[in-house]
Design a protein around this motif. Structure first.
Motif, PDB file in Angstrom:
ATOM      1  N   TYR A 202      79.280 115.231  85.897  1.00  0.00           N
ATOM      2  CA  TYR A 202      79.419 114.396  87.104  1.00  0.00           C
ATOM      3  C   TYR A 202      78.168 113.559  87.328  1.00  0.00           C
ATOM      4  CZ  TYR A 202      79.488 112.940  91.931  1.00  0.00           C
ATOM      5  OH  TYR A 202      79.417 112.173  93.067  1.00  0.00           O
TER       6      TYR A 202
ATOM      7  N   LEU B 263      78.045 110.590  85.115  1.00  0.00           N
ATOM      8  CA  LEU B 263      79.104 109.593  85.215  1.00  0.00           C
ATOM      9  C   LEU B 263      79.328 109.029  86.619  1.00  0.00           C
ATOM     10  CD1 LEU B 263      81.818 111.253  82.939  1.00  0.00           C
ATOM     11  CD2 LEU B 263      80.320 109.343  82.355  1.00  0.00           C
ATOM     12  N   HIS B 264      78.738 109.635  87.644  1.00  0.00           N
ATOM     13  CA  HIS B 264      79.113 109.245  89.005  1.00  0.00           C
ATOM     14  C   HIS B 264      78.778 107.778  89.316  1.00  0.00           C
ATOM     15  CE1 HIS B 264      74.828 109.847  90.009  1.00  0.00           C
ATOM     16  NE2 HIS B 264      75.080 109.121  91.076  1.00  0.00           N
TER      17      HIS B 264
ATOM     18  N   PHE C 253      79.385 105.379  87.584  1.00  0.00           N
ATOM     19  CA  PHE C 253      80.442 104.536  87.028  1.00  0.00           C
ATOM     20  C   PHE C 253      81.786 104.751  87.718  1.00  0.00           C
ATOM     21  CE2 PHE C 253      77.633 105.452  83.283  1.00  0.00           C
ATOM     22  CZ  PHE C 253      76.991 104.218  83.282  1.00  0.00           C
TER      23      PHE C 253
ATOM     24  N   PRO D 280      81.195 101.063  82.683  1.00  0.00           N
ATOM     25  CA  PRO D 280      79.949 101.145  81.896  1.00  0.00           C
ATOM     26  C   PRO D 280      79.771  99.912  81.029  1.00  0.00           C
ATOM     27  CG  PRO D 280      81.233 103.180  81.732  1.00  0.00           C
ATOM     28  CD  PRO D 280      82.120 102.165  82.397  1.00  0.00           C
TER      29      PRO D 280
ATOM     30  N   TYR E  81      78.403 104.482  77.070  1.00  0.00           N
ATOM     31  CA  TYR E  81      79.113 105.709  76.730  1.00  0.00           C
ATOM     32  C   TYR E  81      78.410 106.437  75.578  1.00  0.00           C
ATOM     33  CZ  TYR E  81      83.371 105.136  79.561  1.00  0.00           C
ATOM     34  OH  TYR E  81      84.268 105.058  80.589  1.00  0.00           O
TER      35      TYR E  81
ATOM     36  N   LEU F 190      75.058 108.016  76.750  1.00  0.00           N
ATOM     37  CA  LEU F 190      75.279 109.229  77.536  1.00  0.00           C
ATOM     38  C   LEU F 190      75.801 110.358  76.660  1.00  0.00           C
ATOM     39  CD1 LEU F 190      76.890 107.758  80.784  1.00  0.00           C
ATOM     40  CD2 LEU F 190      74.623 108.787  80.558  1.00  0.00           C
TER      41      LEU F 190
ATOM     42  N   LEU G  75      83.734 111.489  77.272  1.00  0.00           N
ATOM     43  CA  LEU G  75      83.212 110.894  78.506  1.00  0.00           C
ATOM     44  C   LEU G  75      84.209 109.923  79.108  1.00  0.00           C
ATOM     45  CD1 LEU G  75      79.457 110.223  77.663  1.00  0.00           C
ATOM     46  CD2 LEU G  75      80.547 112.291  78.526  1.00  0.00           C
TER      47      LEU G  75
ATOM     48  N   LEU H 206      85.565 110.493  82.850  1.00  0.00           N
ATOM     49  CA  LEU H 206      85.420 109.483  83.894  1.00  0.00           C
ATOM     50  C   LEU H 206      86.774 109.127  84.488  1.00  0.00           C
ATOM     51  CD1 LEU H 206      83.694 107.560  85.523  1.00  0.00           C
ATOM     52  CD2 LEU H 206      83.841 105.903  83.639  1.00  0.00           C
TER      53      LEU H 206
END
Length: 244
Positions: free
Chosen positions: A169, A172-173, A175, A180, A185, A188, A199, A203
């Motif tokens: 979280y 990714l939060h 996004f 992105p 991606y 990360l 991912l 998401l």
């Protein structure tokens, strides 16, 4: 946050606002706690409105507290206002009436315990969100939408923590409302030791769950599914404007 949000599965007839509108007369004690909870959830838009009217932070806080106390005491007095299906509109109408009257008077009745301590960071949020608002109503509407989004996002983070997915979280939060950039991606994925496709899927699930949580928060402020649909459109419009 954009996109179509499906109506919450929550039973609208048992939402906090339904409890207030349906039982204000029949059950004198029951609806008060529901109204207190709603007003505490949306103290921020009240504060933002009063600040945008030109009052200093301390004065705005006192006015907001006095208004909410007055609302708790007298909310049964106006049956026509209570008949409104949307809490957002009801709260703003009551606030306008309160400010048009002698708001300097001490509110009747014992101060509700919930009002003794205001939410934190109201002024900081106002400076961030509404310093350029064109009118008090614009500040109110934007703050109401942002508060609802904030409540849903906090619930989403809590769920991620409970299920052991907090690192995902946190990665990714940012996004949730924007796509992105190229290569993010992959970057990360290297940091988390995951595949980029994982991912992408994560998401997508986070966004879907956030939409569901927003629907649940919004459902608590209406008394019918039709009003939920209408309020969802308003919320999306405000948040799109905020993102520009």
């Amino acid at each position: 946050m954009t996109g179509n949000t499906q109506p919450s599965h929550r039973n609208i007839s048992r939402s906090r606002w339904s409890m207030v509108t349906q039982h204000a007369i029949a059950a004198p004690q029951d609806p008060r706690s529901a109204l207190v909870e709603l007003c505490m959830h949306y103290w921020y838009p009240v504060y933002a409105y009063v600040r945008r009217c030109g009052h200093a932070p301390d004065i705005a806080q006192d006015i907001a507290r006095g208004f909410l106390q007055n609302l708790f005491v007298h909310f049964r007095d106006d049956a026509a206002a209570l008949a409104q299906a949307r809490f957002r509109a009801y709260l703003l109408a009551c606030l306008n009436a309160f400010l048009a009257d002698d708001w300097r008077r001490t509110p009747d009745g014992e101060m509700a315990s919930e009002l003794r301590h205001a939410p934190n960071n109201l002024e900081l949020r106002y400076q961030r969100d509404n310093i350029q608002a064109q009118s008090p109503e614009a500040a109110y509407q934007r703050s109401f939408a942002l508060e609802m989004l904030s409540r849903a996002t906090h619930r989403l983070r809590a769920e991620a923590r409970q299920t052991g997915h907090l690192p995902m979280y946190e990665a990714l939060h940012k996004f949730l409302a924007v796509e992105p950039l190229a290569g993010q991606y992959e970057e990360l994925a290297r940091e988390l030791g995951r595949r980029p496709l994982a991912l992408v899927v994560a998401l997508k699930r986070l966004r879907q769950r956030l939409r569901e949580l927003i629907g649940e928060e919004l459902a608590d402020t209406v008394s019918s599914h039709d009003e939920l649909d209408a309020e969802m459109k308003v919320l999306h419009s405000i948040l799109r404007e905020q993102a520009r």
